[in-house]
Enzyme design. Sequence first.
Site, mmCIF file in Angstrom:
data_model
loop_
_atom_site.group_PDB
_atom_site.id
_atom_site.type_symbol
_atom_site.label_atom_id
_atom_site.label_comp_id
_atom_site.label_asym_id
_atom_site.label_seq_id
_atom_site.Cartn_x
_atom_site.Cartn_y
_atom_site.Cartn_z
ATOM 1 N N ASP A 1 -6.096 8.510 7.917
ATOM 2 C CA ASP A 1 -6.546 7.338 7.164
ATOM 3 C C ASP A 1 -7.192 6.327 8.108
ATOM 4 O O ASP A 1 -6.898 5.133 8.073
ATOM 5 C CB ASP A 1 -5.380 6.698 6.419
ATOM 6 C CG ASP A 1 -5.854 5.712 5.341
ATOM 7 O OD1 ASP A 1 -7.008 5.847 4.886
ATOM 8 O OD2 ASP A 1 -5.082 4.815 4.974
ATOM 9 N N LYS B 1 7.696 -2.953 7.803
ATOM 10 C CA LYS B 1 7.261 -2.088 6.712
ATOM 11 C C LYS B 1 8.501 -1.578 5.989
ATOM 12 O O LYS B 1 9.374 -0.961 6.605
ATOM 13 C CB LYS B 1 6.434 -0.909 7.240
ATOM 14 C CG LYS B 1 5.914 -0.007 6.133
ATOM 15 C CD LYS B 1 4.928 1.016 6.671
ATOM 16 C CE LYS B 1 4.359 1.857 5.547
ATOM 17 N NZ LYS B 1 3.348 2.831 6.028
ATOM 18 N N GLY C 1 0.827 -1.203 0.000
ATOM 19 C CA GLY C 1 0.000 0.000 0.000
ATOM 20 C C GLY C 1 0.853 1.241 0.000
ATOM 21 O O GLY C 1 1.938 1.276 0.595
ATOM 22 N N GLY C 2 0.346 2.301 -0.675
ATOM 23 C CA GLY C 2 1.086 3.554 -0.698
ATOM 24 C C GLY C 2 2.479 3.352 -1.254
ATOM 25 O O GLY C 2 2.673 2.787 -2.325
ATOM 26 N N MET C 3 3.479 3.781 -0.488
ATOM 27 C CA MET C 3 4.867 3.673 -0.935
ATOM 28 C C MET C 3 5.594 2.507 -0.281
ATOM 29 O O MET C 3 6.780 2.316 -0.507
ATOM 30 C CB MET C 3 5.600 4.971 -0.601
ATOM 31 C CG MET C 3 5.024 6.176 -1.309
ATOM 32 S SD MET C 3 5.658 7.709 -0.606
ATOM 33 C CE MET C 3 4.877 7.756 0.975
ATOM 34 N N GLY C 4 4.870 1.721 0.554
ATOM 35 C CA GLY C 4 5.552 0.667 1.274
ATOM 36 C C GLY C 4 4.910 -0.685 1.104
ATOM 37 O O GLY C 4 3.823 -0.827 0.549
#
Length: 718
Positions: free
Chosen positions: A209, A116, A94-97
């Site tokens: 979030d 992560k 998810g996202g950048m990780g």
Amino acid sequence: MQAENWGKVKKILREVLEFEPRKRCEFLDKVAITAEIRAEVESLLALEAESADFMSLPITDFSKDFVAEVEESEISLVGRKIGVYEITAELGFGGMGAIYLGERSDGKFSQRVAIKMLKREFNVEKIRRSFKRERQIQAKLNHPNIATLLDAGTTDDGIPYLVMEYVEGLPIDRFCEEKNLSLNSRLKLFNKVCEAVSFAHRNLIIHRDLKPSNIFVTAEGEPKLLDFGISKLLDAENSEEKTLVTAFGAMTPEYASPEQIKGETISTATDIYSLGVVLYKMLTGSLPYKFNGKTNGDFLKAITEDEPTAPSKSEPSALAGGSSVGTRISQARENPPANADGSDRSKLKGDLDNIILKALSKEPERRYQTVEQFSADLWRHIDGLPIFARRATVSYRAAKFLGRNKLAVIAAGLIFLSLIIGFAVSLRQTNLAREAQRLSAVETEKAKAEQAKSEKITKFMSKIIGYANPAWYAEGAKLKGQARVIDAIEDLRDKIETEFANEPDVAAEIHYKFAEVFHWVSKGESGERIAYFQQKRRFHAVRALELRVQFYGEWHEVVAKDLFGTYGVLGKTERERADLLMRAILMMRDTNPNNLNLPYMFEAYTANLIMPESAVVHEIFREAARPATDETKYQIAERYLREAILVWHLHYKPDHPVILAKECWLAYALAKQEKWTEFDEHYQICKQLESKQVIGVDDLKKDVELVEQVLAERNQPK
């Protein structure tokens, strides 16, 4: 985000970059993608704000200039060591990780963690700063309901990583569904989440979030707040970092606030909105807006412009994941579940509708100002107090006052009723006296005194109702009309002695009734609360007895009645309780042997003599019987029950349930003495209980079962 979804994000990103910026939204509205994938794509497109010609570059140049030279590795990292941890499984992307499950591998102790890591394609300076920022944020959050940061570092090939507490559990909405939690249990669980978010806010951190998948609940029922990857520091001073955090913020649209959707200023009110959606989902199984059949553009427009559906009127949504909670709600009226608290939407109408809709206000300033206020209103609803999200009219406060004090209001009502009856009798006597027209001066003065006393009692007891009135002139002013009955009683306690200083008999009756209230409100309580109520009951019971003795003397039927009502709290040991109850019996038998309280005293004493509990207690009560006797406990019980039944017959019809139930006890005592000839007569009367249709008859039928058990033992071959 799952790995397969990340592949879709890359594909859509390549396609959308072929369009001019003004046509990209139109393209995304038409393409068949989930809200989660769209959010990922839009978060990456937001990077064009970094420079005017950023997105005008060809895709190959885009990758060369912005992303690291290494393509995303399709090779699994399972088995790779990160610090002292070994990656054992992929948990998601998810996202950048990317998130991996890891286990400690240095042999010192066993530990599972969540690791992560920044994705290779995002391993550039600006994004590393953002990743570092997440580490700083997480390090500040040491709270039992927030996943703990355990370690951080960089791999040998320069990829930043965070080692987090691994939370094994379920998303909060699924946990509520699978455990079939009651309404109040869901609210209390949610309030723990509020405590965690409030802690973050006090540390100047906005989560941004909040959604069920970021709030896991352990098997022990403890919620854990996860993923502060797109959090915002309220005290951030570097505008570049603010922009970067916003640009990469891959919010979840279903739980995002209107200001997030529109790209406006973010504040703690943003988290309050998301919490409102989470609570909505927990209670209804659906979301506040009807998204079914809408394009992505309409989806976002609904959040920013449409009014949310009240929780009590909600319907299961396709985006709700097919939650069976929502299904149960839709069927609640036709097929109410056994545990309806968690699923009957009618229970959401009113306070909970108002609380959640306030949290979901379009304008941030109209929401709760803090998470603490949001949580406090939920606690007020749980406790039956007026909430702040609803205009506090006098009628509303009075309704809440009655609603949260069902048992205590009944008890207080009985107090009020009994005293009103006394007042009515007094008035009747006064009227009869007036009709006589030739009363002596002494009798006239006595009648006037009785009337004045009754009026004082009525006025005093009416103050309890006044505690529900917040008006400046009413008793409820200092508590803003939010008092419980026990609060009112506590406030009135010291006033009894002053207002009835010359009428100890009246003061005693009020103290006695107050003791009864604390007895009934303690039902179902435990621990410190029951100890508190018992302490209050003891105070009023002792004071009532003192005043009774002061007015009536040591030996009187009213004193006996009070002693019977309070021997359980006045006696500190089982022997003291036995002696006090026996004294009440002897006193009542001597002063008024036909008083209705006497057979109930015998019932209580007999229960301690022979009912299946403790042989030690049986012997204590056998020895406390007066006059002292060598009789067995069953012989004493037989005598007391025969006497009790005779008195009950003076007050009740022969088939009254209490008489039939005690006939069962008498049959039991006779059976234990093997007096089978006498037993049969009383057993036949006892069996009439089986055909009785009265409230509590199931408990009474246990008395029949007690006797039948003795019969079964008798008939067993030896």
